[in-house]
Write an enzyme that holds these catalytic residues in place. Structure first.
Site, mmCIF file in Angstrom:
data_model
loop_
_atom_site.group_PDB
_atom_site.id
_atom_site.type_symbol
_atom_site.label_atom_id
_atom_site.label_comp_id
_atom_site.label_asym_id
_atom_site.label_seq_id
_atom_site.Cartn_x
_atom_site.Cartn_y
_atom_site.Cartn_z
ATOM 1 N N GLU A 87 -26.143 5.387 24.561
ATOM 2 C CA GLU A 87 -26.158 6.522 25.484
ATOM 3 C C GLU A 87 -27.615 6.961 25.630
ATOM 4 O O GLU A 87 -28.294 7.178 24.629
ATOM 5 C CB GLU A 87 -25.315 7.666 24.927
ATOM 6 C CG GLU A 87 -23.844 7.333 24.759
ATOM 7 C CD GLU A 87 -23.079 8.469 24.108
ATOM 8 O OE1 GLU A 87 -22.908 9.519 24.760
ATOM 9 O OE2 GLU A 87 -22.669 8.321 22.943
ATOM 10 N N ARG A 140 -21.464 1.378 9.565
ATOM 11 C CA ARG A 140 -22.801 1.624 10.081
ATOM 12 C C ARG A 140 -23.833 1.514 8.964
ATOM 13 O O ARG A 140 -23.514 1.577 7.771
ATOM 14 C CB ARG A 140 -22.887 3.013 10.719
ATOM 15 C CG ARG A 140 -22.664 4.151 9.733
ATOM 16 C CD ARG A 140 -22.634 5.502 10.423
ATOM 17 N NE ARG A 140 -23.915 5.801 11.029
ATOM 18 C CZ ARG A 140 -24.126 6.866 11.812
ATOM 19 N NH1 ARG A 140 -23.133 7.681 12.118
ATOM 20 N NH2 ARG A 140 -25.321 7.091 12.305
ATOM 21 N N LYS A 179 -28.779 12.170 16.573
ATOM 22 C CA LYS A 179 -29.717 12.384 17.675
ATOM 23 C C LYS A 179 -29.973 13.872 17.896
ATOM 24 O O LYS A 179 -31.100 14.274 18.218
ATOM 25 C CB LYS A 179 -29.176 11.756 18.957
ATOM 26 C CG LYS A 179 -29.289 10.249 19.026
ATOM 27 C CD LYS A 179 -28.814 9.775 20.401
ATOM 28 C CE LYS A 179 -28.797 8.267 20.498
ATOM 29 N NZ LYS A 179 -28.241 7.831 21.800
#
Length: 601
Positions: free
Chosen positions: A60, A303, A313
């Site tokens: 994104e 992850r 973020k």
């Protein structure tokens, strides 16, 4: 000879087993490819897609990529390359309020720098418009809207006009089933008319959302009629003001995978609970004739979690906005741009990701593993240099006596790399004044200290042996210079007493040809191994010593080094010339890491 090692063969993991299983079974061998991904009937007709395996990396564009993304990048691009396929770079740009072209550009740059490419390995085929596979979710907004109307017409979606608080309250929780919206059973034609009003800008932001009609009592809360579209009047970086409704990420993402003929949609474990909706949506769009089988399937892996960093973020942006760091590419940031400016190499980051492994099990990778990978990468190839980071002058009192003049200079040389003589030598001059490290001198040495103190002898590396005779101090009592004599041969009276045995060797930089440099000594940004775990205030564990800037003296050769040039400065660690601030004649160096792990101490 210590030459760079060939990369090790990738370790086997469950994703490779899945890919190999599908290849052996020919799962996607009959998949049809019908031109560009913008085609509404992307799967209809056309020849088979010979790539067979297609993965994607779908960031994104609402921030800079970080070290966690590096794992997904290396995994998706790496799997595609291993099995002769293609990996797409696709921007999931469905939230215009938080997305910017700056982030798009930074992501493209980061993926390229890591060594990956989204172009097909062969020329464009007649049925492919280009060899480039760089896409945007916004490329498919028209198709997504048609898919939304098809779901509404089939009774699988409805327009809900409850407030956000009402929908939240009616959603239930893990112990309580959800409650159906009063708009849930509205007739398809009414929902279709209302959806078109949403699209045409006739309803205010927040007045309605389009929801899937699935199961409000599902134990998986993500299946309790999730939102598909919301009204949001915001200018989009790619489509401008054409749309005032935007698809939700969870609705857009499966469609993008299908339109791009992705075979294996690989993502991190936080999306595991979304997989049932991924399957529900694609199955219905296939049944409604908008897509065709075989469709993509989603697979999840754990992850990459690295200690002493944060990868949210939102929190990284807060560090930038609050000017705690100097920007997204601050060398203390775990962003790929920050790691690059710090001096980490693409090879070291890929090495870390491969060593961390790929599995379903979560866990933490120690930050020290990144430094180990960096040392493993640079040790066999980084040229060497000397520097005095905390410089103090060493004066050789008998220089003129031995050489006839204080103006005399001795030419010294050293290998650029101790195990690679073929790459050449570096040269520098020794004179009556040199710079040494302040901690190489002690007035009152401790046991085991073999460097400079009154009466002790050391070797100036690549130069002569000197004997310390004392020091000079300023009015405050601080040592401002160390005094010594060059040790001469007892028979000839000339310097070069190689037969003298000494226990200490120190590095130095000539006062004549050494260059003053700004050196930025970076360290970990946080002192807590998990700075934001359990809802902690991550700013409370900021490391006050994460950056120290010193004026050092370095070998003259570093003055003309190109930006992004990496060196091992003997005794001190690995350094890089700053890619933005370094200029010829005005060196600016960043410390990447020390020669060994000192953090635990």
């Amino acid at each position: 000879m210590n030459t760079p090692k060939e990369p090790a063969a990738p370790a086997s993991n469950f994703l490779r087993h899945i890919v190999e299983r599908d290849l052996a079974a020919g799962t996607y061998a009959s998949r049809r490819f019908a031109g560009t991904p913008g085609d509404a009937m992307h799967h209809a007709g056309g020849p088979p897609d010979p790539a067979r395996i297609r993965t994607r990396f779908p960031p994104e564009p609402n921030g800079y990529l970080h070290i966690g993304h590096a794992k997904s990048i290396t995994l998706n691009f790496g799997l595609a390359a291993e099995y002769g396929g293609i990996c797409h770079l696709r921007f999931d740009d469905t939230n215009p309020e938080k997305e910017e072209q700056e982030y798009v550009d930074a992501i493209i740059d980061a993926v390229r720098w890591l060594g990956f490419d989204w172009h097909a390995p062969e020329p464009a085929r007649p049925f492919e418009a280009t060899t480039s596979h760089l896409y945007f979710a916004s490329d498919y907004f028209d198709f997504m809207y048609r898919a939304a109307e098809a779901l509404v017409e089939a009774g699988h979606a409805y327009v809900d006009e409850q407030s956000a608080d009402e929908m939240r309250a009616h959603r239930g929780d893990f112990a309580t089933p959800g409650t159906a919206s009063p708009f849930r059973d509205r007739r398809p034609e009414e929902n279709l008319a209302r959806l078109r009003q949403m699209k045409n800008g006739e309803l205010a932001d927040g007045a309605a959302v389009l929801r899937a009609r699935i199961d409000m009592s599902s134990p998986n809360i993500n299946m309790r009629d999730p939102a598909l579209y919301r009204i949001k009047r915001a200018t989009h970086h790619n489509t401008g003001d054409r749309w005032c409704i935007y698809p939700m990420y969870t609705f857009a993402h499966p469609i993008e995978d299908a339109l791009e003929n992705v075979t294996h949609s690989i993502c991190t474990l936080e999306f595991e609970d979304q997989r049932p909706f991924y399957d529900w949506l694609l199955d219905w769009l296939c049944k409604l004739g908008l897509l065709a089988q075989p469709r993509p399937h989603q697979y999840e892996f754990a992850r990459l979690n690295v200690t002493y960093v944060i990868t949210s973020k939102r929190k990284l942006k807060a560090l930038v906005d609050d000017k705690i760091v100097a920007g997204w590419d601050d060398p203390r940031m775990p962003t790929i741009a920050g790691l690059r400016r710090r001096g980490y190499t693409p090879e070291s980051i890929r090495m870390l990701c491969e060593r961390a492994g790929t599995s379903k099990a979560g866990g933490w990778t120690d930050y020290a593993s990144l430094d180990i990978a960096l040392r493993d990468d640079l040790d066999p190839k980084a040229p060497r240099a000397m520097a005095a980071l905390d410089p103090i002058e060493l004066r050789l009192a008998n220089w003129a006596e031995l050489f006839g003049s204080d103006a005399h200079r001795e030419d010294c040389h050293a290998p650029l790399h101790p195990q690679r003589p073929e790459i050449g030598e570096r040269r520098f001059q020794l004179g009556p004044r040199v710079w040494i490290e302040r901690d190489d001198f002690a007035e009152a040495p401790t046991k085991g200290f073999f460097r400079l103190f009154r009466g002790n002898r050391v070797r100036l590396k690549y130069g002569y042996i000197v004997e310390c005779t004392g020091c000079e101090k300023d009015a405050s009592g601080r040592v401002v210079a160390v005094l010594a004599r060059v040790v001469a041969d007892t028979k000839s009276g000339t310097p070069g007493a190689d037969a003298v045995k000494v226990k200490g060797t120190i590095t130095w930089v000539g006062a004549d040809d050494g260059i003053a440099a700004e050196v930025r000594l970076y360290d970990r940004l946080f002192i807590d191994a998990q700075p934001d775990a359990g809802g902690k205030d991550f700013k409370a564990s900021l490391n006050a010593q994460s950056l120290r800037v010193v004026t050092a003296y370095v070998e003259a050769a570093l003055a003309n080094a190109e930006p992004d040039a990496r060196f091992q400065i003997e005794r001190h660690g690995y350094f890089v010339t700053d890619r933005l601030d370094h200029a010829s004649g005005r060196p600016v160096l960043n410390r990447i890491t020390t020669l060994r792990d000192t953090w635990s101490k």
